[in-house]
Design a protein around this motif. Structure first.
Motif, PDB file in Angstrom:
ATOM      1  N   ILE A 272      69.598 -24.070   1.204  1.00  0.00           N
ATOM      2  CA  ILE A 272      70.559 -24.952   0.906  1.00  0.00           C
ATOM      3  C   ILE A 272      71.715 -24.070   0.246  1.00  0.00           C
ATOM      4  O   ILE A 272      71.382 -23.584  -0.994  1.00  0.00           O
ATOM      5  CB  ILE A 272      70.096 -25.990   0.097  1.00  0.00           C
ATOM      6  N   ILE A 273      73.071 -24.011   0.732  1.00  0.00           N
ATOM      7  CA  ILE A 273      73.768 -23.362   0.323  1.00  0.00           C
ATOM      8  C   ILE A 273      75.033 -23.891  -0.496  1.00  0.00           C
ATOM      9  O   ILE A 273      75.853 -23.369  -1.266  1.00  0.00           O
ATOM     10  CB  ILE A 273      74.645 -22.193   1.280  1.00  0.00           C
ATOM     11  N   ASP A 274      75.012 -25.151  -0.708  1.00  0.00           N
ATOM     12  CA  ASP A 274      76.100 -25.933  -1.250  1.00  0.00           C
ATOM     13  C   ASP A 274      75.750 -27.474  -1.295  1.00  0.00           C
ATOM     14  O   ASP A 274      74.906 -27.913  -0.516  1.00  0.00           O
ATOM     15  CB  ASP A 274      77.293 -25.908  -0.650  1.00  0.00           C
ATOM     16  N   THR A 275      76.321 -28.306  -2.058  1.00  0.00           N
ATOM     17  CA  THR A 275      76.193 -29.612  -2.188  1.00  0.00           C
ATOM     18  C   THR A 275      77.515 -30.184  -2.297  1.00  0.00           C
ATOM     19  O   THR A 275      78.506 -29.786  -2.737  1.00  0.00           O
ATOM     20  CB  THR A 275      75.207 -30.124  -3.276  1.00  0.00           C
ATOM     21  N   THR A 276      77.777 -31.370  -1.796  1.00  0.00           N
ATOM     22  CA  THR A 276      78.993 -32.316  -1.828  1.00  0.00           C
ATOM     23  C   THR A 276      79.393 -32.775  -3.348  1.00  0.00           C
ATOM     24  O   THR A 276      80.307 -33.025  -3.793  1.00  0.00           O
ATOM     25  CB  THR A 276      79.133 -33.153  -0.846  1.00  0.00           C
ATOM     26  N   ILE A 306      61.710 -29.171   1.764  1.00  0.00           N
ATOM     27  CA  ILE A 306      62.507 -28.412   0.928  1.00  0.00           C
ATOM     28  C   ILE A 306      61.626 -27.717  -0.170  1.00  0.00           C
ATOM     29  O   ILE A 306      60.874 -28.511  -0.630  1.00  0.00           O
ATOM     30  CB  ILE A 306      63.537 -29.386   0.149  1.00  0.00           C
ATOM     31  N   SER A 307      61.612 -26.405  -0.104  1.00  0.00           N
ATOM     32  CA  SER A 307      60.828 -25.743  -1.242  1.00  0.00           C
ATOM     33  C   SER A 307      61.476 -24.867  -2.147  1.00  0.00           C
ATOM     34  O   SER A 307      62.694 -24.508  -1.895  1.00  0.00           O
ATOM     35  CB  SER A 307      59.888 -24.988  -0.437  1.00  0.00           C
ATOM     36  N   ARG A 308      60.607 -24.548  -3.105  1.00  0.00           N
ATOM     37  CA  ARG A 308      61.213 -23.772  -4.065  1.00  0.00           C
ATOM     38  C   ARG A 308      60.412 -22.487  -4.252  1.00  0.00           C
ATOM     39  O   ARG A 308      59.139 -22.644  -4.691  1.00  0.00           O
ATOM     40  CB  ARG A 308      61.621 -24.476  -5.572  1.00  0.00           C
ATOM     41  N   GLN A 309      60.802 -21.191  -4.611  1.00  0.00           N
ATOM     42  CA  GLN A 309      60.200 -20.202  -4.919  1.00  0.00           C
ATOM     43  C   GLN A 309      59.773 -20.088  -6.345  1.00  0.00           C
ATOM     44  O   GLN A 309      60.568 -20.343  -7.196  1.00  0.00           O
ATOM     45  CB  GLN A 309      60.715 -19.013  -4.516  1.00  0.00           C
ATOM     46  N   GLY A 349      60.710 -31.690  -1.655  1.00  0.00           N
ATOM     47  CA  GLY A 349      61.328 -32.682  -1.159  1.00  0.00           C
ATOM     48  C   GLY A 349      61.530 -32.451   0.476  1.00  0.00           C
ATOM     49  O   GLY A 349      60.862 -31.504   1.221  1.00  0.00           O
ATOM     50  N   GLU A 350      62.342 -33.482   0.963  1.00  0.00           N
ATOM     51  CA  GLU A 350      62.584 -33.492   2.444  1.00  0.00           C
ATOM     52  C   GLU A 350      64.147 -33.755   2.787  1.00  0.00           C
ATOM     53  O   GLU A 350      64.460 -34.337   1.762  1.00  0.00           O
ATOM     54  CB  GLU A 350      61.704 -34.554   3.144  1.00  0.00           C
ATOM     55  N   ARG A 373      68.304 -28.143  -5.774  1.00  0.00           N
ATOM     56  CA  ARG A 373      69.325 -27.087  -6.510  1.00  0.00           C
ATOM     57  C   ARG A 373      69.782 -26.589  -5.072  1.00  0.00           C
ATOM     58  O   ARG A 373      69.079 -26.188  -4.258  1.00  0.00           O
ATOM     59  CB  ARG A 373      68.675 -26.211  -7.518  1.00  0.00           C
ATOM     60  N   VAL A 374      70.989 -25.934  -5.336  1.00  0.00           N
ATOM     61  CA  VAL A 374      71.454 -24.756  -4.394  1.00  0.00           C
ATOM     62  C   VAL A 374      70.656 -23.749  -4.425  1.00  0.00           C
ATOM     63  O   VAL A 374      70.202 -23.142  -5.380  1.00  0.00           O
ATOM     64  CB  VAL A 374      72.878 -24.638  -4.556  1.00  0.00           C
ATOM     65  N   GLY A 375      70.328 -23.154  -3.125  1.00  0.00           N
ATOM     66  CA  GLY A 375      69.457 -21.966  -3.334  1.00  0.00           C
ATOM     67  C   GLY A 375      67.816 -22.350  -2.805  1.00  0.00           C
ATOM     68  O   GLY A 375      67.172 -21.389  -2.449  1.00  0.00           O
ATOM     69  N   ASP A 376      67.537 -23.847  -2.954  1.00  0.00           N
ATOM     70  CA  ASP A 376      66.268 -24.054  -2.497  1.00  0.00           C
ATOM     71  C   ASP A 376      66.127 -23.791  -0.957  1.00  0.00           C
ATOM     72  O   ASP A 376      67.038 -23.770  -0.189  1.00  0.00           O
ATOM     73  CB  ASP A 376      65.972 -25.840  -2.651  1.00  0.00           C
TER      74      ASP A 376
END
Length: 381
Positions: A272-276, A306-309, A349-350, A373-376
């Motif tokens: 995910i590189i951005d959000t509106t 959607i995953s996070r490190q 998430g999904e 978050r951006v980066g996920d």
């Protein structure tokens, strides 16, 4: 008169097992025995009432790939859940039941399955059929929002000026445009925004294009420099400036109300590189931008986790320490002494892709365990 039972609702309870996928449509323990479809419901909402993994509901479509759109369900339809003597779920719509059971590995229907027949494609025109997801959340992105390359933006017609000596035009102004337009056609007026940058390669994948207004062409213009096109400004979101670009508007296009939610044919991952939104964290039904697009094989309807490190830990002589807690000096000298342990990624998430550009795509978050978050990271479900 009974409404036609829809493949989309039968799929709520369908358990499909193939050699390629081991996904099981598990019924929730608290799934309602009866539910009346309400105005504003979506197939996603209803799927979430019945299934542990709502995104799996379209799998029944695989039984009959000729049917491009499933039949529809409507507010007021009553769904009833029961089980037969073999424990197989039966879902009825307005009293008309369909039994749902696994398919053979080759995709052919087995006993207990009602195989669908090809029928005329249905649309939302003049109906109140419920949609897959809330269209109000993604309508602006389906009709206007774009992610374009610098070359694509440079090739678009652009605003030269207005019929008054103004640097910022507004509603009621006439704009003169360099480039040929289609007379009487509607156009979105855009401004080049921030760059979408791949976090791994640091390449520019495209640019945000910000809708600042809409206009309608009443002079088409010509190929010569002294033959500008003319448009009347219909609506403004921001003041229109010289150099803003024009893209044909999507007025009159039918919205894809029914997305075929499915896993990608091949494993895909991305970020995910951005959000509106301007928020640091976001949740269900927020819109995000991914660093994957058409050239990566992405399609509308693809579902991803959607995953996070989890943070890296160094097992030092003084005990476990988060790598991020190292001092500037320690980082300069190579970090903390001890074993560096990379922790696993955890699913939070999904999301579902709904609009795809060449190297980026727009997606809607369909569920979360934690704020996104951006980066996920996105990956297989």
């Amino acid at each position: 008169m009974l409404k036609t039972i829809t493949s989309s609702i039968a799929a709520l309870l369908f358990c499909l097992t193939t050699s390629v996928s081991a996904d099981i449509l598990a019924i929730k323990p608290d799934a309602p025995k009866s539910y009346t479809v309400k105005q504003g419901d979506t197939l996603w909402d209803i799927s979430g009432l019945y299934l542990q993994q709502p995104w799996l509901w379209p799998q029944l479509w695989k039984l009959n790939p000729q049917v491009e759109n499933p039949h529809l369900i409507y507010p007021g339809d009553v769904l009833s859940l029961s089980y037969d003597q073999d424990g197989r779920p039966i879902l009825s719509v307005n009293g008309n039941a369909i039994k749902v059971s696994p398919a053979a590995a080759d995709g052919t229907a087995t006993q207990g399955i009602r195989k669908l027949s090809p029928q005329a494609r249905k649309s939302l025109k003049n109906t109140k059929a419920i949609t897959t997801i809330p269209l109000m959340m993604i309508r602006p992105f389906l009709t206007y929002e774009q992610s374009l390359s610098a070359e694509q933006i440079d090739g678009l017609p652009y605003v030269l000026g207005a019929d008054d000596h103004v640097k910022n035009a507004s509603q009621g102004h006439i704009l003169y445009v360099r480039g040929q337009l289609q007379q009487d056609a509607a156009y979105g007026i855009y401004r080049k925004g921030k760059a979408y940058i791949d976090p791994q390669t640091e390449e520019i994948l495209g640019y945000e294009t910000i809708l600042v207004g809409t206009a309608r062409a009443f002079r088409a213009g010509g190929a010569e420099v002294d033959q500008p096109a003319s448009v009347a400004v219909l609506d403004v979101k921001q003041e229109i400036r010289q150099g803003d670009r024009l893209i044909p508007a999507a007025d009159g296009q039918s919205l894809p109300a029914f997305f075929m939610m499915r896993k990608p044919e091949q494993p895909l991952s991305g970020t995910i590189i951005d959000t509106t939104s301007d928020l640091r964290e976001f949740s269900s039904w927020d819109i995000v931008v991914l660093n994957r697009g058409q050239q990566d094989g992405l399609k509308a309807g693809y579902m991803f986790s959607i995953s996070r490190q989890s943070p890296t830990v160094v097992d030092s002589s003084r005990g476990p320490v988060y790598m991020s807690d190292a001092s500037k000096y320690q980082k300069l000298m190579g970090g903390l002494d001890g074993d560096r342990i990379e922790m696993p990624k955890e699913q939070i998430g999904e999301l579902m892709v709904f609009k795809v550009a060449e190297r980026t795509s727009f997606a809607i978050v369909t569920g979360t365990k934690k704020p996104i978050r951006v980066g996920d990271i996105i990956g297989d479900l």
